[in-house]
Scaffold this motif. Structure first.
Motif, short mmCIF file in Angstrom:
data_model
loop_
_atom_site.label_atom_id
_atom_site.label_comp_id
_atom_site.label_asym_id
_atom_site.label_seq_id
_atom_site.Cartn_x
_atom_site.Cartn_y
_atom_site.Cartn_z
N UNK A 82 -11.60 -8.80 23.02
CA UNK A 82 -11.64 -7.70 23.83
C UNK A 82 -11.76 -6.51 23.02
N UNK A 83 -11.00 -6.33 21.91
CA UNK A 83 -11.27 -5.08 21.21
C UNK A 83 -12.69 -4.92 20.51
N UNK A 84 -13.24 -5.95 20.23
CA UNK A 84 -14.46 -5.93 19.72
C UNK A 84 -15.39 -5.43 20.84
N UNK A 85 -15.35 -6.09 21.96
CA UNK A 85 -16.13 -5.91 23.24
C UNK A 85 -15.92 -4.18 23.64
N UNK A 86 -14.67 -3.77 23.37
CA UNK A 86 -14.62 -2.23 23.66
C UNK A 86 -15.32 -1.45 22.76
N UNK A 87 -15.28 -1.94 21.51
CA UNK A 87 -15.85 -1.00 20.43
C UNK A 87 -17.32 -1.14 20.96
N UNK A 88 -17.77 -2.25 20.96
CA UNK A 88 -19.39 -2.60 21.21
C UNK A 88 -19.75 -1.59 22.22
N UNK A 89 -18.97 -1.43 23.47
CA UNK A 89 -19.33 -0.76 24.59
C UNK A 89 -19.41 0.69 24.30
N UNK A 90 -18.36 1.13 23.40
CA UNK A 90 -18.33 2.42 23.07
C UNK A 90 -19.62 2.83 22.26
N UNK A 91 -20.06 2.17 21.31
CA UNK A 91 -21.30 2.07 20.63
C UNK A 91 -22.33 2.26 21.37
N UNK A 92 -22.39 1.62 22.48
CA UNK A 92 -23.59 1.67 23.43
C UNK A 92 -23.31 3.14 24.03
N UNK A 93 -22.21 3.48 24.47
CA UNK A 93 -22.10 5.00 25.17
C UNK A 93 -22.49 6.08 24.08
N UNK A 94 -22.24 5.93 23.03
CA UNK A 94 -22.42 6.89 22.09
C UNK A 94 -24.02 6.98 21.64
N UNK A 95 -24.85 5.67 21.75
CA UNK A 95 -26.14 5.62 21.37
C UNK A 95 -26.99 6.14 22.67
#
Length: 195
Positions: free
Chosen positions: A58-71
């Motif tokens: 879950x934490x990995x998916x959260x970080x990945x989604x945050x990366x998408x938002x930053x991009x």
């Protein structure tokens, strides 16, 4: 037997709801458990575990989604417009604003990861930075002598250092970002010969 499109769409909506709830909840309470995430998402714990077998997943998916938002924020900052130095600072500022929407999640993004996972996680950000740097190198604004990959890594490392200074309370966000701007420009901008 294949899964029907409706069931697949329901599963995607459920996963998105869990992820959105996790981002909000972990942004407020980084130590929240899977049961709290399920409650915030309005689903059962089993549903959360069906999508994310462990809290680490879950934490990995959260970080990945945050990366998408930053991009997405970086793309919205018009990286292909205007002089490259100004575009780079604009893109990095957009990245900071997107990151600071959930400051507690920055600690999750900064957690140690194996080198390959870290490279993969940073790839969307690194690609956007590289595009601006390539344009600046081609236009003569940025020094083309160091390897592009080194310049990208330097921008990311200095951005992380900026975040660490803010999190540690050693610099205000405004002072840290100003230091990042001036440091990057000194590092990247090509020296013009004296006339």
């Amino acid at each position: 037997m294949s899964v029907s499109p409706r069931r697949r769409a329901d599963a995607e909506r459920s996963r998105a709801a869990v992820l959105d709830a996790a981002i909000e909840l972990l942004g407020e309470r980084p130590d929240a458990g899977m049961a709290a995430v399920a409650n915030a998402a309005g689903v059962t714990r089993q549903t959360v575990y069906a999508h994310f077998p462990s809290r680490d997943d879950l934490l990995t998916a959260v970080v990945d989604r945050m990366t998408e938002r930053v991009a997405e924020a970086m793309d919205a900052a018009r990286p292909d417009e205007g002089p490259a130095p100004a575009a780079l600072l604009r893109v990095l500022d957009a990245a900071w604003r997107a990151s600071l929407e959930h400051p507690a999640l920055l600690r999750l993004a900064a957690r140690p990861a194996p080198p390959e996972e870290d490279r993969t996680r940073h790839a969307p950000i690194a690609d956007r930075i590289a595009r601006v740097l390539q344009r600046g190198r081609a236009d003569g604004d940025f020094d083309p002598s160091p390897a592009l990959s080194w310049q990208v890594a330097a921008v990311i490392a200095l951005s992380h250092a900026t975040g660490e200074e803010i999190r540690a309370g050693r610099l205000s966000a405004a002072d840290a970002v100003a230091a990042l701007h001036s440091g990057l420009l000194r590092l990247l901008v090509r020296e013009r010969p004296a006339r």
